[in-house]
Design a protein around this motif. Structure first.
Motif, PDB file in Angstrom:
ATOM      1  N   GLU A 165      51.688  15.504  15.063  1.00 58.72           N
ATOM      2  CA  GLU A 165      50.604  16.306  15.645  1.00 58.72           C
ATOM      3  C   GLU A 165      49.638  16.735  14.550  1.00 58.72           C
ATOM      4  OE1 GLU A 165      50.863  19.149  18.836  1.00 58.72           O
ATOM      5  OE2 GLU A 165      53.010  18.698  19.048  1.00 58.72           O
ATOM      6  N   LEU A 166      48.339  16.585  14.822  1.00 62.89           N
ATOM      7  CA  LEU A 166      47.311  16.959  13.853  1.00 62.89           C
ATOM      8  C   LEU A 166      46.537  18.143  14.402  1.00 62.89           C
ATOM      9  CD1 LEU A 166      45.702  13.471  13.101  1.00 62.89           C
ATOM     10  CD2 LEU A 166      47.332  14.692  11.654  1.00 62.89           C
ATOM     11  N   GLU A 167      46.449  19.188  13.608  1.00 62.88           N
ATOM     12  CA  GLU A 167      45.614  20.309  14.045  1.00 62.88           C
ATOM     13  C   GLU A 167      44.180  20.057  13.610  1.00 62.88           C
ATOM     14  OE1 GLU A 167      47.497  23.915  12.695  1.00 62.88           O
ATOM     15  OE2 GLU A 167      49.355  23.253  13.660  1.00 62.88           O
ATOM     16  N   ASP A 168      43.253  20.677  14.271  1.00 64.28           N
ATOM     17  CA  ASP A 168      41.830  20.618  13.875  1.00 64.28           C
ATOM     18  C   ASP A 168      41.220  19.234  13.935  1.00 64.28           C
ATOM     19  OD1 ASP A 168      42.044  23.312  13.245  1.00 64.28           O
ATOM     20  OD2 ASP A 168      42.677  22.847  11.185  1.00 64.28           O
ATOM     21  N   TYR A 169      41.684  18.363  14.744  1.00 59.99           N
ATOM     22  CA  TYR A 169      41.024  17.068  14.891  1.00 59.99           C
ATOM     23  C   TYR A 169      40.290  17.071  16.226  1.00 59.99           C
ATOM     24  CZ  TYR A 169      40.238  12.051  14.620  1.00 59.99           C
ATOM     25  OH  TYR A 169      39.651  10.804  14.546  1.00 59.99           O
ATOM     26  N   LYS A 170      39.016  16.744  16.190  1.00 58.39           N
ATOM     27  CA  LYS A 170      38.234  16.909  17.419  1.00 58.39           C
ATOM     28  C   LYS A 170      37.586  15.607  17.907  1.00 58.39           C
ATOM     29  CE  LYS A 170      38.400  21.571  17.577  1.00 58.39           C
ATOM     30  NZ  LYS A 170      39.815  21.550  17.176  1.00 58.39           N
ATOM     31  N   GLU A 171      37.732  14.541  17.133  1.00 62.15           N
ATOM     32  CA  GLU A 171      37.005  13.316  17.476  1.00 62.15           C
ATOM     33  C   GLU A 171      37.598  12.640  18.714  1.00 62.15           C
ATOM     34  OE1 GLU A 171      34.375  12.391  15.433  1.00 62.15           O
ATOM     35  OE2 GLU A 171      34.838  14.276  14.414  1.00 62.15           O
ATOM     36  N   GLN A 172      36.853  11.612  19.160  1.00 62.22           N
ATOM     37  CA  GLN A 172      37.297  10.825  20.302  1.00 62.22           C
ATOM     38  C   GLN A 172      38.623  10.101  19.985  1.00 62.22           C
ATOM     39  OE1 GLN A 172      34.368   7.920  21.379  1.00 62.22           O
ATOM     40  NE2 GLN A 172      35.444   7.328  23.246  1.00 62.22           N
TER      41      GLN A 172
END
Ligand SMILES: Nc1nc2c(ncn2[C@@H]2O[C@H](COP(=O)(O)OP(=O)(O)OP(=O)(O)O)[C@@H](O)[C@H]2O)c(=O)[nH]1
Ligand SMILES: [Mg+2]
Length: 323
Positions: A283-290
């Motif tokens: 799980e990656l926090e702070d990733y917002k891309e498509q």
């Protein structure tokens, strides 16, 4: 003098895992910089590594041993000037050969303490006929048989014999004298890339290579080996089971998949790491891309197109129909 290690090995064998685990364990007291050349358009490895280190330079969209040699050298200079590291780790792409990178580092006055080739003990039979994979073993002086948890003792013994045979045949030689440039090499086993500390302690000085540099010719190789990658985007609103459905239905030609995907039923974006049938998620926090997936393998264009028609939430950019 700044020290460095080059970490090579075929696609998905565990190079980034080795960096994040072993380097964290043994080099936390040093100023470490990492250069990663990922096979794939998006910086997934860099993303994962920068969770652990702040000084990560990513070089994507090409191979630092061929087209991107200049970018690699200027990137290393920049990271040295900005950060003044004590030690630099270079993860080559799974489709690169290590020796040109060795020469570049040497040109920059960086001391190379070892060229480490990580081998996937479980899946080596699926990739050992690829010529780049053979030159990666031949061009290294520290070989690490990784993923030992996935094979029996007997299977590991066979892998070891196979690797030794490849090493003997593909060991880089001095063109003029015909002698191998590594007078010895070390073979180690590892799980999650963890090897004993001595492997990194500069025991394997490779000064003997220096005389070879001017005679070495490097042919661009990725085209011959036809390792290609295709990017696909995922629509919003998918479930985790949709991701699993794709990974469970991959054609044989696709042996490596990386992705960063948001599923409705998982709070954060997930980094997907699939190689030769095994998948892990982080799980990656702070990733917002498509959401995006990269499919890597040999001659995969039609197979990725088929996947996109089989799963309507998956779109290859050039074939997507805007609604
Ligand atoms: N079971 C097991 N899995 C491993 C081991 N080492 C790595 N993996 C898994 O193998 C997959 C690929 O690992 P990476 O470290 O991303 O491989 P890589 O060589 O950096 O891949 P590329 O940079 O794409 O060539 C991940 O899912 C890892 O979790 C190991 O020793 N045992
Ligand atoms: Mg990697």
């Amino acid at each position: 003098m700044i020290q460095s290690f080059i970490i090579t090995g075929f696609l998905g064998v565990g190079k980034t895992t080795m960096l994040t685990n072993t380097v964290k364990k043994y080099f936390s007291d040093k100023k470490v910089a990492i250069v990663v050349n990922e096979f794939g358009d998006i910086g997934i490895d860099g993303n994962i590594l920068s969770n652990v280190y702040s000084e990560v330079l990513e070089i994507s969209e090409g191979c630092i041993c061929c087209q991107l040699a200049e970018e690699f050298e200027s990137g290393v200079i920049e990271i040295i000037n900005k950060y003044n590291p004590e030690i630099i780790f270079v993860e080559t792409s799974g489709a690169s050969e290590p020796f040109p990178i060795f020469l570049s580092l040497q040109n920059l006055g960086v001391s190379i303490e070892g060229i480490i080739c990580v081998v996937d003990s479980k899946n080596i039979n699926s990739y050992k006929d690829n010529s780049t994979a053979k030159y990666q073993i031949g061009g290294s002086n520290i070989i690490v048989l990784n993923k030992t948890d996935l094979v029996s003792h007997e299977e590991l013994e066979i892998v070891k014999q196979d690797v030794i045979a490849i090493k003997e045949e593909y060991n880089i030689k001095n063109n003029l004298t015909g002698k191998s440039i590594f007078d010895r090499y070390a073979l180690n086993n590892s799980e999650q890339g963890l090897v004993k500390k001595e492997v990194f302690q500069g025991v394997y000085k490779i000064d003997e290579i220096i005389g070879l540099a001017k005679d070495y010719k490097h042919e661009s190789h990725t085209a011959d080996d036809s390792i290609t990658q295709k990017v696909a985007y995922l629509k919003e609103g998918i479930q985790f089971s949709d991701i699993e459905a794709i990974l469970n239905n991959l054609p044989k030609s696709i042996y490596r998949v990386k992705g960063i995907v948001k599923a409705l039923d998982v709070p954060n974006h997930l980094a997907i790491n699939y190689s030769f049938g095994d998948t892990s998620y982080e799980e990656l926090e702070d990733y917002k891309e498509q959401s995006i997936m990269i499919f890597i393998g040999e001659s995969i264009d039609d197979d990725v197109k088929d996947l996109c028609s089989q799963f309507d939430f998956l779109n290859m950019p050039q074939f997507s129909i805007k609604k």
